[in-house]
Design a protein around this motif. Structure first.
Motif, PDB file in Angstrom:
ATOM      1  N   ALA A 126       0.819  -1.220   0.000  1.00  0.00           N
ATOM      2  CA  ALA A 126       0.000   0.000   0.000  1.00  0.00           C
ATOM      3  C   ALA A 126       0.850   1.267   0.000  1.00  0.00           C
ATOM      4  CB  ALA A 126      -0.923  -0.009   1.217  1.00  0.00           C
ATOM      5  N   ARG A 127       2.038   1.208   0.567  1.00  0.00           N
ATOM      6  CA  ARG A 127       2.856   2.410   0.702  1.00  0.00           C
ATOM      7  C   ARG A 127       3.645   2.730  -0.560  1.00  0.00           C
ATOM      8  NH1 ARG A 127       8.128   0.758   4.312  1.00  0.00           N
ATOM      9  NH2 ARG A 127       8.553   2.956   3.928  1.00  0.00           N
TER      10      ARG A 127
ATOM     11  N   GLY B 198      -2.673   9.529  -1.375  1.00  0.00           N
ATOM     12  CA  GLY B 198      -1.372   9.194  -1.951  1.00  0.00           C
ATOM     13  C   GLY B 198      -1.210   7.707  -2.186  1.00  0.00           C
ATOM     14  N   ASN B 199      -1.647   6.903  -1.226  1.00  0.00           N
ATOM     15  CA  ASN B 199      -1.544   5.450  -1.374  1.00  0.00           C
ATOM     16  C   ASN B 199      -2.447   4.934  -2.483  1.00  0.00           C
ATOM     17  OD1 ASN B 199       0.351   5.024   0.617  1.00  0.00           O
ATOM     18  ND2 ASN B 199      -1.160   4.678   2.217  1.00  0.00           N
ATOM     19  N   ASP B 200      -3.660   5.475  -2.562  1.00  0.00           N
ATOM     20  CA  ASP B 200      -4.650   4.924  -3.486  1.00  0.00           C
ATOM     21  C   ASP B 200      -4.563   5.498  -4.898  1.00  0.00           C
ATOM     22  OD1 ASP B 200      -5.646   3.350  -1.469  1.00  0.00           O
ATOM     23  OD2 ASP B 200      -7.282   4.707  -0.946  1.00  0.00           O
ATOM     24  N   TYR B 201      -4.185   6.783  -5.010  1.00  0.00           N
ATOM     25  CA  TYR B 201      -4.255   7.440  -6.313  1.00  0.00           C
ATOM     26  C   TYR B 201      -2.940   8.064  -6.770  1.00  0.00           C
ATOM     27  CZ  TYR B 201      -9.239   6.984  -5.377  1.00  0.00           C
ATOM     28  OH  TYR B 201     -10.476   6.486  -5.091  1.00  0.00           O
TER      29      TYR B 201
ATOM     30  N   THR C  61       6.836   8.718  -4.648  1.00  0.00           N
ATOM     31  CA  THR C  61       6.762  10.180  -4.704  1.00  0.00           C
ATOM     32  C   THR C  61       7.834  10.811  -3.818  1.00  0.00           C
ATOM     33  OG1 THR C  61       4.377  10.092  -5.139  1.00  0.00           O
ATOM     34  CG2 THR C  61       5.272  12.175  -4.338  1.00  0.00           C
ATOM     35  N   ALA C  62       8.036  10.242  -2.615  1.00  0.00           N
ATOM     36  CA  ALA C  62       9.060  10.768  -1.714  1.00  0.00           C
ATOM     37  C   ALA C  62      10.459  10.589  -2.301  1.00  0.00           C
ATOM     38  CB  ALA C  62       8.961  10.073  -0.360  1.00  0.00           C
ATOM     39  N   LEU C  63      10.703   9.455  -2.951  1.00  0.00           N
ATOM     40  CA  LEU C  63      12.019   9.208  -3.536  1.00  0.00           C
ATOM     41  C   LEU C  63      12.331  10.207  -4.644  1.00  0.00           C
ATOM     42  CD1 LEU C  63      11.961   5.306  -3.670  1.00  0.00           C
ATOM     43  CD2 LEU C  63      13.513   6.715  -2.296  1.00  0.00           C
TER      44      LEU C  63
END
Length: 648
Positions: A151-152, A516-519, A158-160
């Motif tokens: 899920a993450r 963020g997790n879902d979309y 995005t964070a990377l």
């Protein structure tokens, strides 16, 4: 010469091609490491230990070694189960590099490798290069509920993007996806996958048996991991739909096309195909379509076997739903074979449509059938495309060429990193002097925005007084300023007045993480705008660069919903300033100065709102019922003090 660390947590370069979780990434890491070492660099590949008996270090090639990192149980695990062990992986890397010496830079392959590599790179201040090989947002889009990724994943990717010194995209389509997720376009370089030009070669010219070639069944080859998204079922359906003969009898090779044979390689060993769900599904499909006797499943093949099989093909079919890059089309072209491929992802870059092969829409059986028939009935065309394909990969996709482009990015990253380290540090007095000078210059420029600020204040006062609302969002420091602005409106700035409706979308942590997790990260503000905004409301968006993808998507969604978009950005022109109805831009090179000026401008807007609302009566403290009666103001204050809450 550089000391390079590559992190490839699940895809060991030692793994056999086409294992359960082995494929293009394993080959990419092995070949790139070898090509960089051949240029004089030292490369260490770190992969997770999945076998208790495996040696700690294995020499892969001159200048290349593979280190097995203890992270999680020392046994084979599905890659989707590995994310919880990445912190342990990263800690091990940091300890190892502290003890034995740090590399010059780290190159992470896949998102989970990025998690581990970033932990160690941040701790030791080592520059980080990231290659994703596949993106969670794309996988989620195509597979939906069938996506088994953790899920993450989307939030982590995005964070990377924000933490990497450079991101390598394998094709133009992937770069577009990365920029949409928030990557800085200037930090994304396109470096494709490569092909081993010595291992994959055209077959030797046929001799005497060439005259008998027309009576042999034509051969279609599909090679790759045996998973549904590879679209092999489309090729089986196209095989069944091939016409009984060539559409034009004047075309050479008028042998019956319904005798064509499809050779499928990949998946588990041949002896285990009966237990593989995808192999069973494809076999059943071939049986239902009446071509079971013309579909051959070979199971796993090694590199030599793959090269030999491709070289025997009349056409190589690669028809995935989506493909981050796809190495099989390159290998087919290196063998001088024409390709029928899906017009998706990396195939748009690797296959020159109409020159080295034919591109068709994914899932499109009719188009795939027509493309196969065209090449199978015109061997001269197929031969021309095969020769053009070999020429193309020799010019663009040899591993030495890929290593050269990768090395160029590495050197650019190292130059920037060293420049940051060597930048002279000023003392506090010098910093204050420089900063205040730039701040004063920016403040003088801001005075030119006074009319806009006053107009915004008047429009907000009217809107909020009539029951409308303002939605505010930004990232990083801009998120703090967005929250500050809404607090001033809901609470008060300088004058007493009624509370005004203002929502800070950056502060909705549950919504941010869930969306963020879902979309994906690009939707974190846009979806909230769609949920809370109404026609006529105002959406205020802050971005020092004016290029943040999630802010740009929010602006587009707001305007689609009939809302007004106001932006505060750094120097113009920039995409956000152009997308907004109105923008306040700060012409300053320092991010901190831009942020401080944004706060000053927002305070000026609040003052303009107050000037129009200050005369509005403010109701007294609401009576609070307690134990069957109502507390007065004194009791309410005392109760607040007892609870540790400041009254008022």
């Amino acid at each position: 010469m550089m000391n390079i660390a590559m992190v490839s947590e699940h895809a060991s370069p030692l793994a056999a091609l086409d294992g359960v979780d082995a494929g293009g990434q394993n080959v990419h890491v092995a070949q790139l490491a070898g090509a960089l070492a051949a240029r004089g660099h030292t490369v260490t590949v770190y992969t997770r230990r999945d076998d208790a008996e495996a040696p700690d270090v294995v020499a892969l090639a001159p200048g290349v070694r593979v280190v097995h990192v203890p992270a999680g149980p020392p046994r084979a695990l599905p890659k989707d189960d590995l994310a919880p062990f990445m912190a342990e992986f990263g800690r091990w890397l940091a300890r190892s590099w502290i003890a034995d010496g740090a590399p010059d830079l780290v190159h992470a392959h896949f998102w989970m490798s990025g998690l581990a590599a970033r932990h160690a790179a941040d701790a030791l201040q080592i520059p980080l290069v990231q290659t994703f090989h596949a993106l969670g947002a794309v996988k989620r889009r195509h597979q939906g509920l069938a996506d088994t990724s953790p899920a993450r994943r989307l939030a982590a990717e995005t964070a990377l993007l924000g933490g990497a010194d450079a991101v390598l995209a394998t094709c133009g389509d992937e770069k577009r996806e990365l920029v949409a997720l928030g990557a800085d376009p200037e930090r994304v370089a396109i470096v494709p996958c490569g092909v081993d030009l010595a291992a994959f070669t055209p077959p030797a010219p046929r001799g005497q048996e060439a005259s008998d070639r027309t009576v042999e069944p034509v051969r279609i080859v599909a090679l790759g991991r045996l998973v549904e998204r590879k679209g092999v079922d489309t090729v089986i359906a196209a095989l069944a739909a091939l016409p009984a003969s060539a559409p034009d009898s004047a075309v050479p090779n008028t042998s019956a096309l319904n005798g064509a044979v499809l050779h499928i390689a990949g998946g588990p060993d041949a002896a285990e195909l009966d237990e593989d769900p995808e192999a069973v599904r494809l076999t059943a499909l071939a049986r239902d379509l009446g071509v079971e006797d013309r579909v051959v499943l070979h199971g796993r093949v090694d590199r030599a076997g793959a090269a030999a099989l491709l070289a025997t093909a009349d056409v190589v079919a690669c028809t995935p739903w989506y493909e981050p890059f796809g190495m099989v089309p390159l290998e087919a072209m290196a063998c001088g074979r024409p390709v029928v491929g899906s017009a998706v992802g990396g195939l748009l870059d690797s296959v020159d449509d109409g020159v080295t092969g034919l591109l068709v829409p994914p899932h499109d059986v009719d188009s795939t059938t027509a493309a196969l028939a065209r090449l199978l009935t015109d061997p001269d065309l197929a031969a021309r495309m095969g020769r053009a394909g070999r020429d193309r990969v020799e010019r663009l996709f040899g591993w030495d060429r890929v290593a050269d482009r990768t090395e160029t990015v590495y050197r650019r990253v190292l130059r920037r990193h060293r420049a940051r380290q060597q930048k002279p540090r000023s003392d506090a007095r010098a910093w204050f002097s420089t900063h205040l000078s730039e701040l004063q210059h920016a403040a003088r420029d801001a005075a030119a925005h006074a009319d806009v600020v006053d107009r915004w204040g008047a429009q907000l006062a009217t809107l909020l007084g009539a029951g409308g609302r303002v939605l505010v969002a930004g990232n990083g420091g801009s998120a703090a300023e967005a929250q500050h602005f809404t607090a001033e409106l809901v609470g008060r700035f300088e004058d007493e007045r009624t509370p005004l409706s203002a929502l800070c979308l950056s502060a909705e942590t549950s919504s941010l993480t869930a969306i963020g997790n879902d979309y994906g990260g690009a939707e974190v503000f846009a979806r909230q705008v769609q949920a809370h905004g109404r026609p006529g409301d105002v959406v205020v968006l802050l971005s020092t660069s004016g290029r943040s993808a999630n802010v740009l998507v929010a602006a587009e969604r707001a305007r689609t919903g009939g809302m007004h978009v106001w932006a505060l950005t750094g120097p113009a022109p920039n995409p956000l300033a152009e997308a907004a109805d109105e923008a306040l831009t700060v012409d300053a090179g320092s991010t901190s100065v831009v942020q401080e000026m944004h706060l000053m401008l927002l305070h000026a807007v609040c003052a303009a709102v107050d000037a129009r609302h200050a005369a509005t009566p403010v109701p007294g403290p609401a009576a609070v019922p307690v134990a069957g009666r109502v507390m007065d103001g004194r009791e309410r204050t005392e109760a607040g003090l007892l609870l540790g809450v400041e009254a008022g």
